[in-house]
Design a protein around this motif. Structure first.
Motif, PDB file in Angstrom:
ATOM      1  N   GLY A  50      -1.358  12.725 -13.021  1.00  0.00           N
ATOM      2  CA  GLY A  50      -2.355  12.970 -11.986  1.00  0.00           C
ATOM      3  C   GLY A  50      -3.739  12.482 -12.330  1.00  0.00           C
ATOM      4  O   GLY A  50      -4.666  12.606 -11.524  1.00  0.00           O
ATOM      5  N   LYS A  51      -3.908  11.911 -13.507  1.00  0.00           N
ATOM      6  CA  LYS A  51      -5.228  11.460 -13.949  1.00  0.00           C
ATOM      7  C   LYS A  51      -5.282   9.953 -14.156  1.00  0.00           C
ATOM      8  O   LYS A  51      -6.214   9.295 -13.715  1.00  0.00           O
ATOM      9  N   SER A  52      -4.298   9.424 -14.833  1.00  0.00           N
ATOM     10  CA  SER A  52      -4.282   8.001 -15.159  1.00  0.00           C
ATOM     11  C   SER A  52      -3.816   7.177 -13.960  1.00  0.00           C
ATOM     12  O   SER A  52      -2.891   7.563 -13.245  1.00  0.00           O
ATOM     13  N   PHE A  53      -4.462   6.025 -13.758  1.00  0.00           N
ATOM     14  CA  PHE A  53      -4.062   5.125 -12.688  1.00  0.00           C
ATOM     15  C   PHE A  53      -2.848   4.305 -13.113  1.00  0.00           C
ATOM     16  O   PHE A  53      -2.667   4.002 -14.293  1.00  0.00           O
ATOM     17  N   ASP A  54      -2.031   3.965 -12.135  1.00  0.00           N
ATOM     18  CA  ASP A  54      -0.943   3.032 -12.368  1.00  0.00           C
ATOM     19  C   ASP A  54      -1.537   1.745 -12.963  1.00  0.00           C
ATOM     20  O   ASP A  54      -2.595   1.284 -12.528  1.00  0.00           O
ATOM     21  N   PRO A  55      -0.887   1.139 -13.962  1.00  0.00           N
ATOM     22  CA  PRO A  55      -1.440  -0.071 -14.588  1.00  0.00           C
ATOM     23  C   PRO A  55      -1.672  -1.225 -13.632  1.00  0.00           C
ATOM     24  O   PRO A  55      -2.449  -2.140 -13.939  1.00  0.00           O
ATOM     25  N   ALA A  56      -1.019  -1.204 -12.474  1.00  0.00           N
ATOM     26  CA  ALA A  56      -1.218  -2.287 -11.504  1.00  0.00           C
ATOM     27  C   ALA A  56      -2.534  -2.164 -10.750  1.00  0.00           C
ATOM     28  O   ALA A  56      -3.011  -3.139 -10.167  1.00  0.00           O
ATOM     29  N   VAL A  57      -3.142  -0.981 -10.746  1.00  0.00           N
ATOM     30  CA  VAL A  57      -4.395  -0.762 -10.013  1.00  0.00           C
ATOM     31  C   VAL A  57      -5.559  -1.225 -10.880  1.00  0.00           C
ATOM     32  O   VAL A  57      -5.715  -0.781 -12.011  1.00  0.00           O
ATOM     33  N   ALA A 110       0.828  -1.209   0.000  1.00  0.00           N
ATOM     34  CA  ALA A 110       0.000   0.000   0.000  1.00  0.00           C
ATOM     35  C   ALA A 110       0.858   1.252   0.000  1.00  0.00           C
ATOM     36  O   ALA A 110       0.397   2.332   0.367  1.00  0.00           O
ATOM     37  N   ASP A 111       2.119   1.124  -0.442  1.00  0.00           N
ATOM     38  CA  ASP A 111       3.074   2.215  -0.276  1.00  0.00           C
ATOM     39  C   ASP A 111       3.521   2.840  -1.596  1.00  0.00           C
ATOM     40  O   ASP A 111       4.638   3.300  -1.730  1.00  0.00           O
ATOM     41  N   PHE A 112       2.645   2.845  -2.601  1.00  0.00           N
ATOM     42  CA  PHE A 112       3.014   3.506  -3.840  1.00  0.00           C
ATOM     43  C   PHE A 112       1.872   4.401  -4.314  1.00  0.00           C
ATOM     44  O   PHE A 112       0.727   4.246  -3.909  1.00  0.00           O
ATOM     45  N   THR A 113       2.174   5.342  -5.189  1.00  0.00           N
ATOM     46  CA  THR A 113       1.189   6.304  -5.670  1.00  0.00           C
ATOM     47  C   THR A 113       0.269   5.646  -6.687  1.00  0.00           C
ATOM     48  O   THR A 113       0.729   5.010  -7.644  1.00  0.00           O
ATOM     49  N   LEU A 114      -1.047   5.802  -6.491  1.00  0.00           N
ATOM     50  CA  LEU A 114      -2.022   5.167  -7.370  1.00  0.00           C
ATOM     51  C   LEU A 114      -2.028   5.774  -8.763  1.00  0.00           C
ATOM     52  O   LEU A 114      -2.214   5.077  -9.758  1.00  0.00           O
ATOM     53  N   LYS A 115      -1.829   7.085  -8.834  1.00  0.00           N
ATOM     54  CA  LYS A 115      -1.916   7.785 -10.112  1.00  0.00           C
ATOM     55  C   LYS A 115      -0.516   7.983 -10.713  1.00  0.00           C
ATOM     56  O   LYS A 115       0.480   8.070  -9.998  1.00  0.00           O
ATOM     57  N   LEU A 116      -0.466   8.067 -12.027  1.00  0.00           N
ATOM     58  CA  LEU A 116       0.783   8.347 -12.722  1.00  0.00           C
ATOM     59  C   LEU A 116       1.114   9.834 -12.640  1.00  0.00           C
ATOM     60  O   LEU A 116       0.366  10.610 -12.037  1.00  0.00           O
ATOM     61  N   GLU A 117       2.194  10.247 -13.243  1.00  0.00           N
ATOM     62  CA  GLU A 117       2.651  11.633 -13.112  1.00  0.00           C
ATOM     63  C   GLU A 117       1.648  12.647 -13.643  1.00  0.00           C
ATOM     64  O   GLU A 117       1.629  13.791 -13.197  1.00  0.00           O
TER      65      GLU A 117
END
Length: 351
Positions: free
Chosen positions: A331-338, A322-329
Motif C-alpha cells: 500500500g506504500k510502494s509504487f509498482d515499478p512500472a509507474v 490504466a487498469d492496474f493498481t498503482l501501489k504494491l500490496e
C-alpha cells in the motif's frame, strides 16, 4: 583557491535563504521548435499563431511546461547540483504567458529543511519563481529535493518542514488577460471533446507510447541548462547506483503531457501544478505510456466559454493501460512500472 562551483550541499542551506540564480534566458522561436521536436506536443494553442490570436493572444505562447523547464534549469546549479533525487512538487502557478523574445530570470527561497536519519543527506524545500523582463511572474512553484551532505559529521541546519497546499484553489487560477475561447475551433484543435464532456472519476488511456532515445534526453537536459550530474555525466554515473544516467524528471512530465493530447486535445493550457512525484527512475530505451484521471471540474467565474479540469496524469514505463493498481500490496510502494504521478489543472473550452 578554487574558482569552480561545486554546488551547495545540505549543510549550506538556511531557512529563509534567498538565491538569485545565474544566466537569465531569452526565449526564442528555436526553443519552441525544439520543444516540439523533443516531445511531439500537438496542442494548437502553442503551435499556431493564428489559432492563438483567435483565442485573444498576440501570438502562440511558449508551452507552459517549457517555461517550467527554463525556470527549473536555472535552479539546478544552486539547489540540486548535489541532489540524490528530486522528490516532489506542490503549489505551482502559471502566470504571464511567455513569448519568443521574453527573458526569464529565476529566484528561489529556502522554505524548509530536514536532515535524513542516515545523516548523509537531507531534504531541501524551495519556492522558485521565474519572472519576465517586465517583472511579471511566469512560473511559481514549490519543490523538494534530497541533497547530499558534504560532511556527514557537520551539524544540520535548523529543521522546518513546511505545510504544503493540497492543490491550487480554483479562485487562485490565473487566466491570461485577453484569453477568449469564444472562437475556439475544435477541428483545428484536433478534438471534439470539451469541458462539458468529461466527468469526475473518468479515466482516459492515452494509448500511444514514446521510446526515450539517449540523444533526445541529452539534448533536452542541455536545452534547459540542467547541470545535474545524474543526467548528463555517464563517466561518474556509470559508477553509481544505477550504472547509467537518469532521465531528467521534467522530461517525463513533458512526454506524458504530449501523449495526453490523445484524449485531452482541448486541454490547451496548464494553469497549475497541484503536486507530483517521480516515483521510479527512467532510462534511455524505456517506452513511456500515460493515462489521466479527472479529479475535479471547475467553472471559471464570469467565463461562460471556459472551464478547468484538475487531472491526475500517470506515466508508465514499458507498460500501457490504466487498469492496474498503482501501489504494491504494502500500500506504500509504487509498482515499478509507474514513473510519474502528477496532479495538475488545465483550462479547457466549454460548449
Amino acid at each position: 583557491m578554487t574558482k569552480t562551483n561545486s554546488g551547495n550541499f545540505f549543510e549550506d542551506f538556511r531557512i529563509g535563504q534567498e538565491i538569485r540564480h545565474a544566466t537569465p534566458r531569452t526565449v526564442t522561436e528555436g526553443d519552441m521548435a525544439l520543444y516540439t521536436a523533443l516531445y511531439g506536443s500537438r496542442f494548437a494553442f502553442n503551435s499556431s499563431a493564428e489559432f492563438a490570436r483567435d483565442c485573444g493572444m498576440p501570438g502562440q505562447p511558449l508551452d507552459d511546461l517549457a517555461a517550467f523547464h527554463v525556470v527549473f534549469g536555472k535552479t539546478v546549479p544552486d539547489v540540486s547540483l548535489n541532489a540524490v533525487a528530486n522528490l516532489g512538487y506542490a503549489g505551482g502557478s502559471f502566470g504571464a504567458p511567455v513569448y519568443a523574445g521574453d527573458t526569464i530570470t529565476t529566484t528561489s527561497q529556502v522554505i524548509g529543511l530536514k536532515e535524513n536519519s542516515n545523516k548523509q543527506t537531507g531534504v531541501v524545500y524551495v519556492r522558485s519563481t521565474g519572472v519576465n523582463q517586465k517583472g511579471e511572474m511566469v512560473v511559481d512553484y514549490i519543490r523538494w529535493v534530497m541533497v547530499k551532505k558534504r560532511d556527514v559529521n557537520a551539524a544540520a541546519p535548523a529543521e522546518l518542514v513546511p505545510d504544503l497546499p493540497d492543490a491550487v484553489a480554483a479562485s487562485d487560477l490565473i487566466i491570461p488577460p485577453g484569453l477568449n475561447t469564444g472562437k475556439y475551433d475544435d477541428v483545428l484543435a484536433g478534438s471534439p471533446h470539451r469541458w462539458d464532456d468529461y466527468a469526475v472519476g473518468e479515466k482516459i488511456d492515452h494509448v500511444d507510447g514514446m521510446t526515450i532515445e539517449e540523444a533526445e534526453h541529452m539534448m533536452a537536459t542541455r536545452l534547459w541548462q540542467n547541470t545535474a550530474k545524474v543526467h548528463f555525466n555517464q563517466h561518474t554515473e556509470g559508477q553509481g547506483r544505477f550504472g547509467r544516467r537518469l532521465i531528467y524528471g521534467g522530461h517525463i512530465i513533458s512526454l506524458a503531457r504530449a501523449l495526453s493530447f490523445n484524449g485531452l486535445g482541448n486541454a490547451f493550457k496548464i494553469a497549475a501544478i497541484n503536486g507530483g512525484r517521480h516515483v521510479n527512475p527512467t532510462f534511455a530505451g524505456d517506452t513511456i505510456y500515460a493515462w489521466s484521471e479527472v479529479l475535479e471540474k471547475f467553472e471559471i467565474p464570469g467565463r461562460s466559454t471556459l472551464g478547468a479540469l484538475r487531472l491526475r496524469l500517470v506515466a508508465l514505463k514499458n507498460r500501457s493501460g490504466a487498469d492496474f493498481t498503482l501501489k504494491l500490496e504494502d500500500g506504500k510502494s509504487f509498482d515499478p512500472a509507474v514513473v510519474l504521478d502528477f496532479d495538475y489543472t488545465v483550462l479547457m473550452p466549454r460548449r
